[in-house]
Scaffold this motif. Structure first.
Motif, PDB file in Angstrom:
ATOM      1  N   PHE A 149      -5.706  -4.031  -4.550  1.00  0.00           N
ATOM      2  CA  PHE A 149      -6.547  -3.488  -3.443  1.00  0.00           C
ATOM      3  C   PHE A 149      -5.920  -2.596  -3.236  1.00  0.00           C
ATOM      4  CE2 PHE A 149      -2.551  -5.918  -2.463  1.00  0.00           C
ATOM      5  CZ  PHE A 149      -1.916  -5.268  -0.810  1.00  0.00           C
ATOM      6  N   PHE A 150      -6.887  -1.659  -2.174  1.00  0.00           N
ATOM      7  CA  PHE A 150      -7.082  -0.364  -2.227  1.00  0.00           C
ATOM      8  C   PHE A 150      -7.551  -0.879  -0.488  1.00  0.00           C
ATOM      9  CE2 PHE A 150      -8.281  -0.966  -6.504  1.00  0.00           C
ATOM     10  CZ  PHE A 150      -7.813  -0.002  -6.967  1.00  0.00           C
ATOM     11  N   SER A 151      -6.719   0.578   0.543  1.00  0.00           N
ATOM     12  CA  SER A 151      -7.767   1.119   1.339  1.00  0.00           C
ATOM     13  C   SER A 151      -7.653   2.315   1.962  1.00  0.00           C
ATOM     14  CB  SER A 151      -6.417   0.084   2.648  1.00  0.00           C
ATOM     15  OG  SER A 151      -6.774   1.101   3.640  1.00  0.00           O
ATOM     16  N   ASP A 152      -8.944   2.678   2.648  1.00  0.00           N
ATOM     17  CA  ASP A 152      -9.657   4.170   3.291  1.00  0.00           C
ATOM     18  C   ASP A 152      -8.063   5.092   4.087  1.00  0.00           C
ATOM     19  OD1 ASP A 152     -10.010   6.818   3.756  1.00  0.00           O
ATOM     20  OD2 ASP A 152     -11.651   6.201   3.833  1.00  0.00           O
ATOM     21  N   SER A 153      -7.354   5.602   4.170  1.00  0.00           N
ATOM     22  CA  SER A 153      -6.272   5.907   4.440  1.00  0.00           C
ATOM     23  C   SER A 153      -7.384   6.757   6.477  1.00  0.00           C
ATOM     24  CB  SER A 153      -5.261   6.784   4.070  1.00  0.00           C
ATOM     25  OG  SER A 153      -6.244   7.532   3.474  1.00  0.00           O
ATOM     26  N   PHE A 154      -8.156   7.929   5.454  1.00  0.00           N
ATOM     27  CA  PHE A 154      -9.131   8.211   6.537  1.00  0.00           C
ATOM     28  C   PHE A 154      -9.453   7.660   7.360  1.00  0.00           C
ATOM     29  CE2 PHE A 154      -9.322  12.283   3.605  1.00  0.00           C
ATOM     30  CZ  PHE A 154      -7.947  12.294   3.439  1.00  0.00           C
ATOM     31  N   ARG A 160      -6.376  15.936   6.009  1.00  0.00           N
ATOM     32  CA  ARG A 160      -6.610  17.194   4.625  1.00  0.00           C
ATOM     33  C   ARG A 160      -5.885  16.049   3.475  1.00  0.00           C
ATOM     34  NH1 ARG A 160      -4.134  22.901   3.641  1.00  0.00           N
ATOM     35  NH2 ARG A 160      -4.426  22.962   1.304  1.00  0.00           N
ATOM     36  N   HIS A 161      -4.622  15.573   4.478  1.00  0.00           N
ATOM     37  CA  HIS A 161      -4.085  14.412   3.493  1.00  0.00           C
ATOM     38  C   HIS A 161      -3.704  13.139   4.151  1.00  0.00           C
ATOM     39  CE1 HIS A 161      -4.130  17.216  -0.220  1.00  0.00           C
ATOM     40  NE2 HIS A 161      -3.752  18.064   0.240  1.00  0.00           N
ATOM     41  N   VAL A 162      -3.257  12.088   3.774  1.00  0.00           N
ATOM     42  CA  VAL A 162      -2.359  11.576   4.307  1.00  0.00           C
ATOM     43  C   VAL A 162      -1.486  10.901   3.498  1.00  0.00           C
ATOM     44  CG1 VAL A 162      -2.782   8.645   5.486  1.00  0.00           C
ATOM     45  CG2 VAL A 162      -4.125  10.220   5.695  1.00  0.00           C
ATOM     46  N   ASN A 163      -0.383  11.042   3.963  1.00  0.00           N
ATOM     47  CA  ASN A 163       0.932  10.821   3.136  1.00  0.00           C
ATOM     48  C   ASN A 163       1.563   9.645   3.626  1.00  0.00           C
ATOM     49  OD1 ASN A 163       0.618  13.430   1.698  1.00  0.00           O
ATOM     50  ND2 ASN A 163       1.793  14.104   4.136  1.00  0.00           N
ATOM     51  N   TRP A 164       1.678   8.428   2.896  1.00  0.00           N
ATOM     52  CA  TRP A 164       2.159   6.938   3.339  1.00  0.00           C
ATOM     53  C   TRP A 164       2.813   6.028   1.857  1.00  0.00           C
ATOM     54  CZ3 TRP A 164       2.630   4.851   7.992  1.00  0.00           C
ATOM     55  CH2 TRP A 164       2.393   3.256   7.862  1.00  0.00           C
ATOM     56  N   SER A 165       3.362   6.213   2.001  1.00  0.00           N
ATOM     57  CA  SER A 165       4.621   5.710   0.178  1.00  0.00           C
ATOM     58  C   SER A 165       5.858   5.189   1.097  1.00  0.00           C
ATOM     59  CB  SER A 165       4.446   6.713  -0.211  1.00  0.00           C
ATOM     60  OG  SER A 165       5.304   5.920  -1.632  1.00  0.00           O
ATOM     61  N   PRO A 166       5.694   4.008   1.917  1.00  0.00           N
ATOM     62  CA  PRO A 166       7.371   2.838   2.439  1.00  0.00           C
ATOM     63  C   PRO A 166       7.794   3.307   1.412  1.00  0.00           C
ATOM     64  CG  PRO A 166       5.375   2.523   3.523  1.00  0.00           C
ATOM     65  CD  PRO A 166       4.619   2.914   2.288  1.00  0.00           C
ATOM     66  N   PRO A 167       7.832   2.700   0.027  1.00  0.00           N
ATOM     67  CA  PRO A 167       8.931   2.321  -1.110  1.00  0.00           C
ATOM     68  C   PRO A 167       9.457   3.255  -0.948  1.00  0.00           C
ATOM     69  CG  PRO A 167       6.689   1.262  -1.545  1.00  0.00           C
ATOM     70  CD  PRO A 167       6.382   2.124  -0.362  1.00  0.00           C
ATOM     71  N   PHE A 168       8.892   5.094  -1.268  1.00  0.00           N
ATOM     72  CA  PHE A 168       9.913   5.365  -2.112  1.00  0.00           C
ATOM     73  C   PHE A 168      10.080   7.063  -0.401  1.00  0.00           C
ATOM     74  CE2 PHE A 168       6.686   4.486  -4.820  1.00  0.00           C
ATOM     75  CZ  PHE A 168       7.753   4.204  -6.153  1.00  0.00           C
ATOM     76  N   GLN A 169      10.501   6.449   0.655  1.00  0.00           N
ATOM     77  CA  GLN A 169      10.649   6.834   2.112  1.00  0.00           C
ATOM     78  C   GLN A 169      12.580   6.437   1.890  1.00  0.00           C
ATOM     79  OE1 GLN A 169       8.982   5.477   5.232  1.00  0.00           O
ATOM     80  NE2 GLN A 169       9.764   6.107   6.069  1.00  0.00           N
ATOM     81  N   GLY A 170      12.682   8.030   2.404  1.00  0.00           N
ATOM     82  CA  GLY A 170      15.037   8.365   2.260  1.00  0.00           C
ATOM     83  C   GLY A 170      14.162   8.001   3.899  1.00  0.00           C
ATOM     84  N   LEU A 205       0.757  -0.908  -0.076  1.00  0.00           N
ATOM     85  CA  LEU A 205       0.215   0.037   0.037  1.00  0.00           C
ATOM     86  C   LEU A 205       0.811   1.743   0.112  1.00  0.00           C
ATOM     87  CD1 LEU A 205      -2.749  -1.321   2.501  1.00  0.00           C
ATOM     88  CD2 LEU A 205      -2.667  -0.547   0.188  1.00  0.00           C
ATOM     89  N   HIS A 206       0.704   2.221  -0.794  1.00  0.00           N
ATOM     90  CA  HIS A 206       0.983   3.807  -1.162  1.00  0.00           C
ATOM     91  C   HIS A 206       0.362   4.628  -2.023  1.00  0.00           C
ATOM     92  CE1 HIS A 206       1.886   1.177  -5.167  1.00  0.00           C
ATOM     93  NE2 HIS A 206       2.528   2.395  -5.419  1.00  0.00           N
TER      94      HIS A 206
END
Length: 474
Positions: free
Chosen positions: A298-303, A360-370, A269-270
């Motif tokens: 597959f999809f997930s509602d981050s809110f 307002r937003h959720v920011n979740w993208s583990p593959p692109f984390q630095g 998920l990202h």
């Protein structure tokens, strides 16, 4: 034809801000035997009333700035029976006459800073055959270049909306049509639309975008087998977002892939492009080939998961609202870098109590984390450990079976989802046994909300911005 009806209006219709609220009947000389009626000024006058000749009101220190009275810096307009005070600077700045706003571009022909600081206005009411009751102002010390004949008019409906908008913005209570969902809710409420209906009917497009705003997920079927179909679908909303991936891009397995999405491996998920300052609002994926085994989306509602986290642990929730996470895309020809918290909330005015979490937003993208760049730890620092615990808890909710909606896109189907809310992922697939090929595109938030407001104003008579509903005004 505009009619001056000052003799038939309550004293409270327009008055100086410094004046006290006065009774709703006009003050008349003792010799005058008639009593002014209590009709509110937004009601249309009868033909007989239209023939009444104007008579001057009695003026004294208590009602300066009154109708046909002395100039004033503030006027009050009776809206739904209550006096509402407006600064004349606001009324002058909002003028939409042909001298002030270009009739074709609808852009202002003067600057707010051009308005003299000693601006004052004399106010009266008039009737417009299309807009009904209006307030008309004649200016003292007007903007340079405007002659004494210049007048500013505002309808009562427009002034009512302006006042209501300010009150709601000041109150900090946001209108939020978004529906939080889990697997059961999205399975029963999800929307599938036919491509031809979506492309040909604006009413269907309005329904589609409204559903996208509420749920963040939408599917189209019977999409033509063309690499340009995703462009046509996105262009119904507006201009596509052009990124370093291109105006559109291919999702297919290839050797030496620069993105994990271009491999057959499992992709968790990202969200996309969180390493940019304005990540895309919508993502579109059109399935052109679905011949490889597996590869379900597959999809997930981050809110929804964020609300669940807040219920379970307010501490974890606050940690995700404050801890800075760095995202990057670092390649020889492209180097993007941006830091943001996991959960972003809408700001609230001081002392206001939100009725919901106002995410307002959720920011979740583990593959692109630095690598983390702040609060990275020390002997007496627990920030990064707190983040780790919060991230564990949040990831568990995001990936809970009851929160995941899974679907394998077939050929001729297109999914559209809110990239700033709905997380997407993909099961691994066997690229040796068949081709899997999706064509993708992005649409920015400004483009999406612009089209949604246009359609809502046309078909529903209202539009939403900054959490406040505005009624359509002629």
């Amino acid at each position: 034809m505009a009619l001056n009806l000052t003799t038939k209006l309550p004293l409270r219709v327009v008055f100086s801000q410094s004046a006290r609220l006065l009774p709703s009947r006009c003050v008349r000389p003792a010799s005058a035997q008639r009593t002014a009626p209590t009709r509110q000024f937004w009601s249309r006058p009868s033909p007989a009333q239209q023939q009444i000749q104007p008579e001057h009101l009695v003026h004294d220190a208590s009602n300066e700035g009154q109708l046909d009275g002395k100039p004033s810096k503030h006027v009050a307009v009776s809206i739904d029976g209550d006096p509402r005070v407006f600064d004349t600077v606001f009324l002058r700045d909002s003028c939409t006459c042909a001298q002030c706003v270009d009739t074709s571009s609808k852009q202002k022909l003067f600057q707010t800073s051009d308005i003299p600081q000693d601006l004052e206005g004399i106010c009266r009411t008039v009737v417009d055959k299309e807009k009904g009751w209006m307030v008309e102002l004649q200016w003292q010390s007007d903007v340079a270049g405007f002659g004494p004949e210049h007048r500013t008019r505002h309808s009562i409906d427009w002034l009512r909306r302006a006042m209501n908008t300010e009150l709601e913005l000041r109150g900090g209570v946001r209108q939020d049509e978004r529906v939080l969902w889990d697997k059961e809710k999205i399975t029963s409420n999800n929307k599938w639309l036919d491509y031809k209906d979506y492309m040909a009917q604006d009413e269907v497009l309005c329904d589609a975008l409204s559903h996208l705003h509420k749920y963040g997920l939408l599917f189209l079927k019977n999409v033509p087998e063309s690499e340009e179909s995703v462009v046509d679908i996105a262009s119904r909303i507006g201009t596509l977002k052009d990124t370093f991936y291109g105006r559109t891009w291919d999702v297919k397995s290839k050797p030496n892939a620069e993105n994990i999405a271009y491999t057959p491996h499992f992709l968790g998920l990202h969200m996309d492009l969180l390493y940019t300052s304005n990540p895309p609002h919508l993502q579109l994926l059109h399935s052109l080939r679905a011949r490889a085994p597996r590869g379900e989306s597959f999809f997930s509602d981050s809110f929804h998961a964020a609300h669940q986290l807040h219920t379970q642990s307010a501490f974890h929730f606050r940690t995700l609202c404050t801890f800075p996470v760095t995202y990057h895309y670092h390649h020889p020809t492209h180097h993007y870098h941006y830091t943001r918290p996991t959960i972003e909330l809408f700001p609230y005015p001081k002392y206001s109590e939100p009725t919901n979490l106002a995410i307002r937003h959720v920011n979740w993208s583990p593959p692109f984390q630095g690598p983390f760049e702040a609060r990275i730890g020390g002997e007496n620092q627990t920030n990064i450990r707190n983040y780790l615990a919060a991230a564990h808890a949040y990831d568990k909710l995001l990936n809970a079976e009851e929160n995941l909606y899974e679907y394998r896109l077939e050929e001729g189907e297109c999914v559209i989802f809110d990239n700033r809310r709905v997380l997407h992922a993909r099961r691994a697939f066997d690229a040796q046994k068949g081709e899997r090929f999706l064509k993708g595109a992005y649409v920015d938030d400004d483009v999406f909300f612009s089209k949604l407001r246009v359609l809502n104003e046309r078909y529903n008579g209202s539009w939403l911005a900054d959490g406040v509903v505005r009624q359509a005004i002629k």
